[in-house]
Write an enzyme that holds these catalytic residues in place. Structure first.
Site, PDB file in Angstrom:
ATOM      1  N   TRP A 105       0.813  -1.216   0.000  1.00  0.00           N
ATOM      2  CA  TRP A 105       0.000   0.000   0.000  1.00  0.00           C
ATOM      3  C   TRP A 105       0.842   1.260   0.000  1.00  0.00           C
ATOM      4  O   TRP A 105       0.506   2.230  -0.684  1.00  0.00           O
ATOM      5  CB  TRP A 105      -0.986  -0.030   1.168  1.00  0.00           C
ATOM      6  CG  TRP A 105      -2.198  -0.815   0.790  1.00  0.00           C
ATOM      7  CD1 TRP A 105      -2.522  -2.078   1.191  1.00  0.00           C
ATOM      8  CD2 TRP A 105      -3.218  -0.425  -0.128  1.00  0.00           C
ATOM      9  NE1 TRP A 105      -3.684  -2.494   0.579  1.00  0.00           N
ATOM     10  CE2 TRP A 105      -4.144  -1.497  -0.229  1.00  0.00           C
ATOM     11  CE3 TRP A 105      -3.446   0.728  -0.870  1.00  0.00           C
ATOM     12  CZ2 TRP A 105      -5.269  -1.442  -1.047  1.00  0.00           C
ATOM     13  CZ3 TRP A 105      -4.572   0.787  -1.691  1.00  0.00           C
ATOM     14  CH2 TRP A 105      -5.470  -0.290  -1.766  1.00  0.00           C
ATOM     15  N   ASP A 176      -1.544   6.682   6.547  1.00  0.00           N
ATOM     16  CA  ASP A 176      -2.633   5.830   6.075  1.00  0.00           C
ATOM     17  C   ASP A 176      -2.837   4.756   7.135  1.00  0.00           C
ATOM     18  O   ASP A 176      -2.006   3.867   7.299  1.00  0.00           O
ATOM     19  CB  ASP A 176      -2.258   5.215   4.729  1.00  0.00           C
ATOM     20  CG  ASP A 176      -3.300   4.228   4.212  1.00  0.00           C
ATOM     21  OD1 ASP A 176      -4.280   3.953   4.922  1.00  0.00           O
ATOM     22  OD2 ASP A 176      -3.107   3.716   3.090  1.00  0.00           O
ATOM     23  N   LYS A 200     -12.742  -1.703   6.747  1.00  0.00           N
ATOM     24  CA  LYS A 200     -11.986  -2.697   7.510  1.00  0.00           C
ATOM     25  C   LYS A 200     -12.373  -2.673   8.989  1.00  0.00           C
ATOM     26  O   LYS A 200     -12.814  -3.673   9.527  1.00  0.00           O
ATOM     27  CB  LYS A 200     -10.486  -2.471   7.334  1.00  0.00           C
ATOM     28  CG  LYS A 200     -10.079  -2.494   5.854  1.00  0.00           C
ATOM     29  CD  LYS A 200      -8.633  -2.110   5.646  1.00  0.00           C
ATOM     30  CE  LYS A 200      -8.298  -1.943   4.166  1.00  0.00           C
ATOM     31  NZ  LYS A 200      -8.481  -3.159   3.390  1.00  0.00           N
TER      32      LYS A 200
END
Length: 362
Positions: A105, A176, A200
């Site tokens: 990511w 993030d 999530k």
């Protein structure tokens, strides 16, 4: 209905109590005669839902008064573009963004940011595999960088930060936190910007959370769409563009549920225990392997591999037969992955551990 445990990395499991409440309120929210899906985002009913969600999130994360809570769309991947478009206007040109590459990511974030500014990869793994966070003493940071961007939990690779980086001067720290926000205590004041896709640990896909310090508002580049300009969004209480109303409603139910469970501190202790239980089963011998350095093992996303990978399909079929779903690893890395977010009960982790032991023995 057969009881199952959903180990998906996202969209992920939600608390059963939240789903039951949403079902009960589906046709008529609190006597309004409307479903939340049908409400005007500017009507008093939805504004009350929105403001309660913001208040509960502020309480859960102890968000300081000089930070704004924004509800946006575009997901974590979209925010990889929205962040530089909002942050680069405060930096001198040509601007440089520092990144730490710790997994898939953060790699995606680097590629996206390179469309808008110079990118300095301040640190990267020693080899090809993402198995640890590069130690901060090895980072080569840029003096006067526009900001430093990190991904504090790599969903695909299972690598999690166990420290808060130190920044140079007034360089803002951007994080993030998509796959572990609300799973552990954080000091929001150490970050300039925190963002997270909701699907999530917060709620359904379609909602993106941004927590941004006041002094970082109002610096958007001219090319930034007005719907994603943090200052405009903040000035309009996230209502400038029609927000993902039902996703915000579900997120608010999750926040209220977490408060009833004892808040983030209580959830962190449960997550420590769930991760300890699962990693202990994977480490018992070499039948399974987790390749992440122990100090950086994620509490939320646990990738693992069978020593004999010709047994992968048989392993997954047996897991599915026992109601243990979504254990296949990301296509980029293979193997298996168990995501054990806040909503995964310890009974689900124990059921997976029992199956791991049974399959290895058999």
């Amino acid at each position: 209905m057969t009881h199952i445990y959903n180990f998906s990395a996202g969209p992920a499991v939600l608390p059963k109590e939240v789903l039951q409440q949403a079902a009960a309120e589906m046709l008529d929210w609190h006597g309004s005669g409307m479903s939340v899906m049908e409400m005007s985002h500017r009507g008093p009913e939805f504004i009350s839902i929105y403001r309660q969600a913001v208040a509960d999130l502020r309480e859960l994360l102890a968000i300081p008064a000089n930070y704004q809570v924004l509800f946006l769309q575009g997901g974590g991947l979209g925010e990889n573009a929205i962040v530089p478009m909002n942050m680069l206007g405060r930096a001198g040109q040509p601007a440089t963004i520092d990144f730490v590459l710790s997994g898939s990511w953060s790699g995606k974030s680097i590629k996206e940011a390179a469309r808008y500014a110079n990118v300095n990869v301040a640190a990267r793994p020693a080899g090809d595999a993402f198995t640890s966070v590069p130690p901060q003493e090895s980072w080569q940071l840029t003096q006067g960088a526009a900001y430093l961007h990190i991904c504090t939990n790599e969903t695909i690779d299972g690598v999690e930060y166990n420290f808060v980086p130190t920044v140079q001067g007034d360089t803002p720290l951007v994080a993030d936190m998509s796959s572990h926000i609300l799973s552990r205590k954080i000091d929001v004041s150490k970050y300039g910007v925190i963002f997270a896709g909701a699907q999530k640990n917060i709620g359904p896909a379609g909602l993106t959370l941004v927590i941004v310090r006041d002094d970082l508002l109002g610096h958007a580049l001219p090319i930034c769409p007005s719907a994603f300009d943090w200052k405009i969004v903040a000035d309009n209480e996230s209502m400038y563009n029609t927000p993902p109303t039902y996703a915000i409603y579900i997120a608010g139910l999750v926040f209220a549920h977490l408060k009833r469970q004892g808040g983030v501190a209580a959830m962190e202790q449960r997550n420590i225990e769930k991760a300890r239980l699962l990693y202990a089963a994977l480490d018992v011998d070499d039948f399974y392997a987790n390749r992440v350095a122990r100090e950086n093992r994620s509490r939320m996303n646990v990738p693992f591999f069978l020593r004999d990978e010709t047994r992968n399909d048989k392993f997954l079929a047996g897991a599915k037969a026992r109601g243990l779903l979504q254990l296949k690893g990301h296509k980029s890395v293979g193997g298996m992955r168990a995501s054990i977010y806040n909503a995964m009960p310890i009974e689900g982790v124990q059921a997976l551990v029992d199956y791991l032991n049974e399959f290895a023995n058999r």
